[in-house]
Design a protein around this motif. Structure first.
Motif, mmCIF file in Angstrom:
data_model
loop_
_atom_site.group_PDB
_atom_site.id
_atom_site.type_symbol
_atom_site.label_atom_id
_atom_site.label_comp_id
_atom_site.label_asym_id
_atom_site.label_seq_id
_atom_site.Cartn_x
_atom_site.Cartn_y
_atom_site.Cartn_z
ATOM 1 N N ALA A 88 2.958 9.900 5.309
ATOM 2 C CA ALA A 88 3.482 8.535 5.345
ATOM 3 C C ALA A 88 2.392 7.470 5.279
ATOM 4 O O ALA A 88 2.577 6.442 4.626
ATOM 5 C CB ALA A 88 4.329 8.339 6.601
ATOM 6 N N ALA A 89 1.251 7.721 5.944
ATOM 7 C CA ALA A 89 0.237 6.663 6.042
ATOM 8 C C ALA A 89 -0.277 6.189 4.675
ATOM 9 O O ALA A 89 -0.284 4.985 4.410
ATOM 10 C CB ALA A 89 -0.905 7.107 6.947
ATOM 11 N N PRO A 90 -0.709 7.106 3.782
ATOM 12 C CA PRO A 90 -1.196 6.624 2.483
ATOM 13 C C PRO A 90 -0.122 5.861 1.713
ATOM 14 O O PRO A 90 -0.405 4.801 1.141
ATOM 15 C CB PRO A 90 -1.575 7.894 1.733
ATOM 16 C CG PRO A 90 -1.610 8.971 2.726
ATOM 17 C CD PRO A 90 -0.786 8.563 3.884
ATOM 18 N N ILE A 91 1.105 6.375 1.750
ATOM 19 C CA ILE A 91 2.174 5.688 1.028
ATOM 20 C C ILE A 91 2.378 4.297 1.605
ATOM 21 O O ILE A 91 2.471 3.312 0.876
ATOM 22 C CB ILE A 91 3.494 6.502 1.118
ATOM 23 C CG1 ILE A 91 3.301 7.853 0.433
ATOM 24 C CG2 ILE A 91 4.644 5.734 0.488
ATOM 25 C CD1 ILE A 91 4.511 8.749 0.497
ATOM 26 N N ALA A 92 2.400 4.235 2.940
ATOM 27 C CA ALA A 92 2.609 2.944 3.596
ATOM 28 C C ALA A 92 1.496 1.973 3.237
ATOM 29 O O ALA A 92 1.748 0.800 2.945
ATOM 30 C CB ALA A 92 2.679 3.138 5.101
ATOM 31 N N ILE A 93 0.260 2.446 3.232
ATOM 32 C CA ILE A 93 -0.867 1.552 2.950
ATOM 33 C C ILE A 93 -0.827 1.094 1.493
ATOM 34 O O ILE A 93 -1.087 -0.076 1.185
ATOM 35 C CB ILE A 93 -2.199 2.239 3.313
ATOM 36 C CG1 ILE A 93 -2.274 2.374 4.837
ATOM 37 C CG2 ILE A 93 -3.387 1.442 2.801
ATOM 38 C CD1 ILE A 93 -3.431 3.177 5.346
ATOM 39 N N ILE A 94 -0.435 2.013 0.600
ATOM 40 C CA ILE A 94 -0.318 1.609 -0.805
ATOM 41 C C ILE A 94 0.779 0.557 -0.971
ATOM 42 O O ILE A 94 0.600 -0.435 -1.683
ATOM 43 C CB ILE A 94 -0.071 2.849 -1.689
ATOM 44 C CG1 ILE A 94 -1.356 3.661 -1.763
ATOM 45 C CG2 ILE A 94 0.396 2.430 -3.078
ATOM 46 C CD1 ILE A 94 -1.245 4.955 -2.499
ATOM 47 N N ILE A 95 1.888 0.757 -0.283
ATOM 48 C CA ILE A 95 2.951 -0.258 -0.363
ATOM 49 C C ILE A 95 2.429 -1.592 0.175
ATOM 50 O O ILE A 95 2.663 -2.654 -0.401
ATOM 51 C CB ILE A 95 4.205 0.182 0.432
ATOM 52 C CG1 ILE A 95 4.823 1.412 -0.224
ATOM 53 C CG2 ILE A 95 5.240 -0.936 0.486
ATOM 54 C CD1 ILE A 95 6.017 1.986 0.506
ATOM 55 N N ALA A 96 1.682 -1.509 1.283
ATOM 56 C CA ALA A 96 1.131 -2.738 1.869
ATOM 57 C C ALA A 96 0.195 -3.426 0.880
ATOM 58 O O ALA A 96 0.224 -4.649 0.732
ATOM 59 C CB ALA A 96 0.405 -2.415 3.165
ATOM 60 N N ILE A 97 -0.649 -2.650 0.179
ATOM 61 C CA ILE A 97 -1.551 -3.228 -0.825
ATOM 62 C C ILE A 97 -0.744 -3.934 -1.904
ATOM 63 O O ILE A 97 -1.040 -5.057 -2.307
ATOM 64 C CB ILE A 97 -2.425 -2.123 -1.465
ATOM 65 C CG1 ILE A 97 -3.440 -1.605 -0.442
ATOM 66 C CG2 ILE A 97 -3.146 -2.645 -2.700
ATOM 67 C CD1 ILE A 97 -4.239 -0.426 -0.925
ATOM 68 N N TYR A 98 0.325 -3.260 -2.322
ATOM 69 C CA TYR A 98 1.170 -3.852 -3.356
ATOM 70 C C TYR A 98 1.735 -5.185 -2.875
ATOM 71 O O TYR A 98 1.682 -6.186 -3.589
ATOM 72 C CB TYR A 98 2.307 -2.884 -3.699
ATOM 73 C CG TYR A 98 3.192 -3.381 -4.799
ATOM 74 C CD1 TYR A 98 2.886 -3.103 -6.124
ATOM 75 C CD2 TYR A 98 4.320 -4.145 -4.522
ATOM 76 C CE1 TYR A 98 3.684 -3.573 -7.140
ATOM 77 C CE2 TYR A 98 5.119 -4.620 -5.529
ATOM 78 C CZ TYR A 98 4.799 -4.330 -6.843
ATOM 79 O OH TYR A 98 5.580 -4.801 -7.852
ATOM 80 N N VAL A 99 2.249 -5.168 -1.646
ATOM 81 C CA VAL A 99 2.915 -6.366 -1.126
ATOM 82 C C VAL A 99 1.922 -7.508 -0.915
ATOM 83 O O VAL A 99 2.204 -8.658 -1.244
ATOM 84 C CB VAL A 99 3.639 -6.049 0.206
ATOM 85 C CG1 VAL A 99 4.133 -7.317 0.876
ATOM 86 C CG2 VAL A 99 4.788 -5.102 -0.046
ATOM 87 N N VAL A 100 0.733 -7.186 -0.406
ATOM 88 C CA VAL A 100 -0.198 -8.257 -0.046
ATOM 89 C C VAL A 100 -1.073 -8.678 -1.221
ATOM 90 O O VAL A 100 -1.349 -9.860 -1.411
ATOM 91 C CB VAL A 100 -1.078 -7.822 1.148
ATOM 92 C CG1 VAL A 100 -2.080 -8.906 1.505
ATOM 93 C CG2 VAL A 100 -0.197 -7.523 2.348
ATOM 94 N N VAL A 101 -1.494 -7.704 -2.045
ATOM 95 C CA VAL A 101 -2.478 -8.041 -3.078
ATOM 96 C C VAL A 101 -1.876 -8.110 -4.469
ATOM 97 O O VAL A 101 -2.106 -9.061 -5.209
ATOM 98 C CB VAL A 101 -3.638 -7.008 -3.076
ATOM 99 C CG1 VAL A 101 -4.741 -7.460 -4.019
ATOM 100 C CG2 VAL A 101 -4.166 -6.817 -1.679
ATOM 101 N N ILE A 102 -1.118 -7.090 -4.849
ATOM 102 C CA ILE A 102 -0.765 -6.971 -6.263
ATOM 103 C C ILE A 102 0.382 -7.874 -6.667
ATOM 104 O O ILE A 102 0.287 -8.616 -7.638
ATOM 105 C CB ILE A 102 -0.471 -5.491 -6.608
ATOM 106 C CG1 ILE A 102 -1.787 -4.735 -6.445
ATOM 107 C CG2 ILE A 102 0.078 -5.364 -8.016
ATOM 108 C CD1 ILE A 102 -1.786 -3.340 -6.886
#
Lengths: 291, 294, 300
Positions: C94-108
């Motif tokens: 879950a952690a990597p997926i969650a962090i990738i989603i967070a990157i998407y939401v905040v940065v991309i």
């Protein structure tokens, strides 16, 4: 040139992965809604489970319990978050407090439930009631709520506070006028996070708010009356508890139908709540100077 | 300025509410002593639907009473009634058979009989076993359905939670002291039903009222699991549902229990919900599983 | 303005004073609640060792669980290992997926991210555990059975369900952590000619690391405490987890299954409370390790 390529590729990979996960979640939610689509009717929403298959009282109980829980836990969480991030110096005590909060969030909800049962329901004498449930949920809600508020407050640059102080304004004033308003999106998402858990929680409530939903009188505004919908000392089965109950012990043949329908309602309610919370967050931000 | 007000008032509201709790505590405890018509029944989740139904009916006849029926498990029910914390402790198990309960301090009221039967996933193609075979399955001696004339498939044993009434009844009538094989344990009837339905080769046991399409109840030694066979003890896997109280009880509690035991209630609601009426029984069973003629 | 006025505290100081008192009072209430809870679990959990005379070492190193037999045995090793394994594996997914989603939401893509992705992920929170359990039981377990053999019950099913359940918690907190990285750092990195990916990996993730670790800790904590769903799919059998497909049981699944059927004050009941105590201690250990790890990463 190479690093630009990497940038493009990773960007697409991230988009792909996020799309995939979101699709998976939507399929999961869609499946739940599809299963219960025939169940959700006006009668299902507006009749009592005491006389039929309806879930009116459970739906109201879920909302009422959420409001009570937030009323109890919001001030405590916000106050603590402010104290831990802004007032207190970072020392061994604040770190201990933070750690206590983190560790406590791993307690299984059934333990919180049993604690509520033995302590609040029996010892304090609140009985199986909305209030017992709300206090138990406060216990179990506080760690995650406080933590998201701490994060939200930390995100506001300290320069704001310093600027305020140098202008001779009190810290408290800066806090109320600048820091908290600026942290509102984070605070709201903390509330959404904890509200979701309140809606979905069963184990902690089975032993505290109880598993029965006596028929409520929605015209009785006297909160001390036993069948008043506002009475905080009446037992209150929530939607999640109802779903748990019909799935695990109910004898009736309609158990499947009720639980499927109730899940749809629950998903919709959570969705609505998230939506409204975000609208509120935007509104408050705009009032705060369109940041 | 408004924000300040809103946030400030939220703080205040919360704090007054906290203070309010303190006050409500005291008022509620005085209420409890004056309102003797309040009955709290806690315990067995298997008995809960019946008592709930009874409470609903009883309260329409006696509008001033308040009967609060909750779950929590037989152990919780027995512990709390023994301590006097609740009015009625619902239990699937005799207090004598439960460790740590002084059975002499509380009074047993038997309010229904529950028959239980082994259930299997239908694709095993087995519909009848002998009592000896059943014991061998649950002690791990027989591990494939082929040995019982069924499909060539591994047996997946799903036992019930240790200490639960259902398990105690089954072990007393089938295992008779033998040690059960290490296996999956589940507490609730609904979960067991679902697991047996969806797992090929699964066997467990359920109360009659939880039989559903998708699971196959087994006959034991040719005897079908029916209420009639339970009444004569030809079907041996059954137990009482108990409502335990303290020795001194209020008249409301007494009336309520009498109401549940009345033939009017036993012949209608008890049967409708899939339990067996206590008046139909031709035999009695004691806490040590000894059966005698009534 | 006379001297008396200057000597007495100004309105600002008084405001500050009361504000501080209010906030510290809230912290006091919070800590009081948490300590009550801890004391409660501790006093109940310790009874197995002080009243019932079970050796702590034995409790931690054996896997027999027969508290009601004539020779009572309680050993939590299998439960501890399973809880540990299932939780770690769930977090690893879950952690990597969650962090990738967070990157998407905040940065991309902030717009789609905050308006669409984050609310959808957070919807998962409101679904009761029992629903995860039944969906797991009717869909996931048969799928695993068909794909990998065995009964389908086991750690694999448990960790997948848990990963889904803790995803929103980690994602939400991770988004907050990434938002906390000061924009000026990003801009600085961009002006130096960094690509978005470089800014993410070299700047944002590095700075947010301690808070990301906290986000994951909360996910782990949630997974540790989860019971109803896991109990249905993990097989609830007390035995050492040999592989991902054998049925086994976690601390919380055992606790939830049995607690209603045990009588307060008996070994069977005390031992279950000890499981809750162990859960708290394990969670504490996790916390300390993760924090230490985070510190080292930040230094390097």
């Amino acid at each position: 040139m190479n690093r630009y390529l990497i940038d493009r590729v990773t960007r697409h990979l991230i988009q792909l992965l996020v799309g995939l996960v979101v699709a998976l979640i939507l399929i999961f939610l869609g499946y739940l809604i599809w299963q219960g689509r025939h169940q959700v009717t006006w009668t299902f929403l507006t009749t009592s489970s005491e006389v039929g298959l309806g879930i009116r009282d459970q739906l109201f109980n879920s909302l009422y319990l959420l409001v009570l829980t937030l009323l109890l836990s919001f001030p405590i969480a916000l106050g603590s978050a402010v104290a831990l991030t802004i007032y207190a110096k970072q020392n061994i005590f604040t770190r201990l407090a933070q750690m206590a909060i983190e560790v406590l969030s791993s307690l299984p909800s059934i333990i919180v439930g049993l604690f509520g049962f033995l302590f609040l329901v029996l010892k304090v004498g609140l009985g199986f009631s909305v209030l017992s449930g709300a206090i138990a949920l406060t216990f179990f809600n506080l760690p995650i709520l406080t933590q998201s508020m701490i994060l939200a407050l930390k995100n506001v640059p300290t320069s704001r506070l310093e600027a305020g102080i140098s202008l001779g304004v009190s810290q408290w004033h800066v806090l109320l006028k600048v820091i908290i308003p600026e942290a509102i999106p984070g605070i709201i998402s903390g509330i959404v996070l904890s509200a979701g858990r309140v809606f979905g929680e069963a184990a902690a409530l089975i032993y505290t708010a109880g598993q029965s939903a006596p028929q409520l009188d929605y015209h009785n505004w006297n909160i001390f009356s036993a069948n008043s919908f506002l009475n905080p000392l009446r037992p209150a089965e929530t939607l999640a508890v109802h779903i748990w109950k019909v799935n695990t012990e109910n004898i009736g043949i309609d158990a499947d139908k009720i639980s499927r329908g109730a899940i749809v309602i629950l998903v919709v309610v959570v969705l609505l709540f998230n939506f409204l919370a975000r609208r509120l967050s935007n509104y408050l931000q705009q009032k705060n100077g369109g940041r | 300025m408004k924000k300040q007000l809103v946030i400030g008032s939220l703080f205040l509201l919360g704090l007054t509410l906290l203070a309010g709790c303190g006050q409500q505590k005291t008022t509620s405890s005085t209420e409890n002593t004056t309102k003797s018509t309040k009955v709290i029944a806690v315990g067995s989740t298997a008995l809960q639907p019946l008592v709930e139904e009874a409470a609903k009916k009883f309260q329409t006849d006696h509008p001033k009473t308040s009967i609060n029926v909750q779950g929590g498990g037989s152990g919780t029910g027995l512990s709390q009634v023994a301590q006097g914390a609740v009015t009625i402790g619902n239990s699937d198990i005799f207090a004598e058979a439960s460790q740590g309960i002084d059975a002499k301090k509380i009074v047993d009221h038997q309010v229904a009989v529950v028959g239980m039967a082994p259930v299997v996933n239908p694709d095993t193609k087995v519909k009848n076993v002998s009592l000896a075979q059943l014991k061998q399955i649950f002690t791990g001696k027989i591990t494939n359905w082929r040995e019982l004339g069924g499909k060539d498939e591994k047996i997946v044993v799903v036992n019930r939670a240790a200490g639960s009434g259902t398990r105690a009844t089954f072990e007393a009538s089938v295992l008779k002291g033998a040690q059960a094989v290490k296996s999956q344990e589940q507490d609730s009837n609904g979960t067991v039903q679902q697991i047996v339905k969806s797992t090929p080769g699964a066997i467990s046991y359920l109360a009659f009222s939880y039989f559903k399409s998708g699971i196959q109840p087994l006959a034991v030694d040719g005897v079908q699991p029916t209420a009639k066979n339970v009444a004569t003890n030809r079907w041996q896997i059954w137990s009482y549902e108990h409502m335990y109280t303290q020795k001194k009880i209020t008249s409301t509690t007494q009336k309520f229990i009498k109401y549940i035991q009345s033939s009017r209630f036993q012949d209608t609601i008890v049967k409708k919900l899939g339990y067996i009426s206590i008046h139909d029984m031709e035999v009695v069973k004691d806490a040590h599983n000894q059966v005698s003629e009534k | 303005m006379n001297l008396v006025e200057l000597k007495s505290p100004s309105k600002e100081i008084r405001q500050d004073h009361w504000g501080k008192i209010l906030c510290y009072a809230a912290t006091g209430v919070l800590l009081l609640l948490l300590l009550t809870m801890m004391y409660f679990v501790f006093s109940k959990g310790i009874r197995t060792f002080t009243v019932d005379g079970v050796k702590v070492w034995k409790f931690l190193t054996t896997s027999q669980w027969e508290p009601t037999s004539t020779t009572p045995k309680v050993g939590a090793l299998a439960l501890i290992s399973t809880s540990f394994l299932t939780t770690i594996l769930a977090a690893v997914i879950a952690a990597p997926i969650a962090i990738i989603i967070a990157i998407y939401v905040v940065v991309i893509d902030t717009k789609i991210g905050t308006k669409l992705i984050q609310p959808i992920v957070e919807l998962l929170l409101g679904i009761p555990s029992v629903v995860y359990g039944f969906v797991g039981l009717t869909m996931l377990v048969p799928l695993i059975r068909r794909s990998f053999g065995g009964t389908g019950f086991g750690i694999l099913a448990g960790m997948l369900i848990l990963a889904l359940m803790i995803l929103p918690t980690i994602t939400s907190l991770a988004i907050e952590s990434l938002r906390g990285v000061d924009r000026s750092y990003w801009n600085f990195a961009y002006t130096l000619g960094g690509t978005t990916w470089q800014v993410i990996t070299h700047v944002i993730l590095k700075i947010a690391a301690p808070n990301l670790i906290i986000a994951v800790i909360y996910g782990i904590a949630r997974a540790f405490g989860e019971a109803l769903a896991v109990q249905m799919v993990i097989g609830n059998t007390i035995q050492m987890p040999i592989n991902l497909l054998t049925p086994t049981a976690t601390l919380t699944s055992k606790l939830t299954t049995d607690i209603g059927n045990t009588v307060a004050g008996t070994l069977a009941n005390d031992a279950l409370w000890s499981l809750a105590l162990i859960l708290l201690l394990m969670s504490l250990a996790f916390n300390l390790i993760a924090k230490r790890f985070a510190k080292r990463r930040v230094k390097s």
